[in-house]
Design a protein around this motif. Structure first.
Motif, PDB file in Angstrom:
ATOM      1  N   TYR A  21       0.836  -1.206   0.000  1.00 19.23           N
ATOM      2  CA  TYR A  21       0.000   0.000   0.000  1.00 19.23           C
ATOM      3  C   TYR A  21       0.871   1.258   0.000  1.00 19.23           C
ATOM      4  N   MET A  22       1.898   1.256   0.844  1.00 22.05           N
ATOM      5  CA  MET A  22       2.807   2.402   0.926  1.00 22.05           C
ATOM      6  C   MET A  22       3.497   2.637  -0.422  1.00 22.05           C
ATOM      7  N   GLN A  23       4.006   1.582  -1.008  1.00 20.01           N
ATOM      8  CA  GLN A  23       4.723   1.704  -2.278  1.00 20.01           C
ATOM      9  C   GLN A  23       3.806   2.157  -3.405  1.00 20.01           C
ATOM     10  N   VAL A  24       2.626   1.572  -3.486  1.00 14.09           N
ATOM     11  CA  VAL A  24       1.684   1.942  -4.542  1.00 14.09           C
ATOM     12  C   VAL A  24       1.227   3.389  -4.354  1.00 14.09           C
ATOM     13  N   SER A  25       0.970   3.791  -3.124  1.00 11.54           N
ATOM     14  CA  SER A  25       0.566   5.177  -2.855  1.00 11.54           C
ATOM     15  C   SER A  25       1.633   6.159  -3.317  1.00 11.54           C
ATOM     16  N   LEU A  26       2.871   5.862  -2.976  1.00 10.24           N
ATOM     17  CA  LEU A  26       3.964   6.755  -3.360  1.00 10.24           C
ATOM     18  C   LEU A  26       4.141   6.802  -4.871  1.00 10.24           C
ATOM     19  N   ARG A  27       3.968   5.675  -5.524  1.00  5.57           N
ATOM     20  CA  ARG A  27       4.077   5.658  -6.986  1.00  5.57           C
ATOM     21  C   ARG A  27       2.965   6.462  -7.641  1.00  5.57           C
ATOM     22  N   MET A  28       1.811   6.513  -6.980  1.00  6.70           N
ATOM     23  CA  MET A  28       0.695   7.317  -7.497  1.00  6.70           C
ATOM     24  C   MET A  28       0.921   8.799  -7.222  1.00  6.70           C
ATOM     25  N   GLY A  29       1.919   9.115  -6.431  1.00  7.79           N
ATOM     26  CA  GLY A  29       2.199  10.507  -6.121  1.00  7.79           C
ATOM     27  C   GLY A  29       1.470  11.024  -4.909  1.00  7.79           C
ATOM     28  N   LYS A  43      11.583   2.430   0.925  1.00  7.26           N
ATOM     29  CA  LYS A  43      12.383   1.505   0.135  1.00  7.26           C
ATOM     30  C   LYS A  43      11.710   1.351  -1.212  1.00  7.26           C
ATOM     31  N   VAL A  44      12.511   1.136  -2.219  1.00  5.28           N
ATOM     32  CA  VAL A  44      11.980   0.947  -3.560  1.00  5.28           C
ATOM     33  C   VAL A  44      11.794  -0.546  -3.786  1.00  5.28           C
ATOM     34  N   SER A  45      10.723  -0.912  -4.434  1.00  2.92           N
ATOM     35  CA  SER A  45      10.516  -2.327  -4.742  1.00  2.92           C
ATOM     36  C   SER A  45      10.158  -2.462  -6.212  1.00  2.92           C
ATOM     37  N   PHE A  58      -7.006  -0.089  -5.050  1.00  2.00           N
ATOM     38  CA  PHE A  58      -6.277  -0.723  -3.952  1.00  2.00           C
ATOM     39  C   PHE A  58      -5.996   0.287  -2.832  1.00  2.00           C
ATOM     40  N   VAL A  59      -5.473   1.450  -3.175  1.00  2.00           N
ATOM     41  CA  VAL A  59      -5.149   2.476  -2.187  1.00  2.00           C
ATOM     42  C   VAL A  59      -6.414   2.954  -1.481  1.00  2.00           C
ATOM     43  N   TYR A  60      -7.483   3.161  -2.230  1.00  2.00           N
ATOM     44  CA  TYR A  60      -8.749   3.600  -1.639  1.00  2.00           C
ATOM     45  C   TYR A  60      -9.281   2.554  -0.658  1.00  2.00           C
TER      46      TYR A  60
END
Length: 131
Positions: A21-29, A43-45, A58-60
């Motif tokens: 969730y954290m990674q996807v949120s950050l990628r969405m800006g 961390k980057v994945s 997913f984030v919502y």
């Protein structure tokens, strides 16, 4: 619903879901809502979202689940699962004893796990279907 005593089995899966969730949120800006304006470590994945729409949904969905936690539970989940502080560091930051943080974090993750299972973000595996 899974009995509350078996939720500890899912803690690791819940933590992995929160990191995704954290990674996807950050990628969405966007910074995950539970963090507010906090500074965090990241961390980057190599996790790839199939589409932008999937990422938004997913984030919502995870945001809605996190909103059901108390402010204290949100803070512990944000510090430990999302910001990747150790439980000892989180105890120092929240000015609580390590023992209290370990107990409350476990309870918060178990509660969030129950919410994820209810909303079908996590699924019950064959271990709990009697197979």
């Amino acid at each position: 619903m899974v009995p509350i005593t078996s939720l500890a089995f899912y803690r690791r899966y819940t933590e992995l879901l929160l990191r995704r969730y954290m990674q996807v949120s950050l990628r969405m800006g966007q910074v995950p809502s539970v963090l507010g304006n906090c500074m965090f470590r990241g961390k980057v994945s190599s996790y790839r979202v199939r589409s932008f729409e999937d990422a938004v949904i997913f984030v919502y969905d995870v945001d809605r689940c996190l909103r059901q936690l108390s402010p204290e539970e949100k803070e512990l989940v944000a510090r430990i699962a999302l910001q990747e502080y150790t439980q000892a560091e989180a105890a120092d930051l929240t000015k609580q004893s390590l023992r209290t943080v370990v107990r409350k974090y476990g309870e918060a993750i178990d509660r969030l796990t129950a919410i994820f299972l209810e909303k079908e973000l996590l699924e019950v595996g064959p271990l709990y279907d009697g197979q």
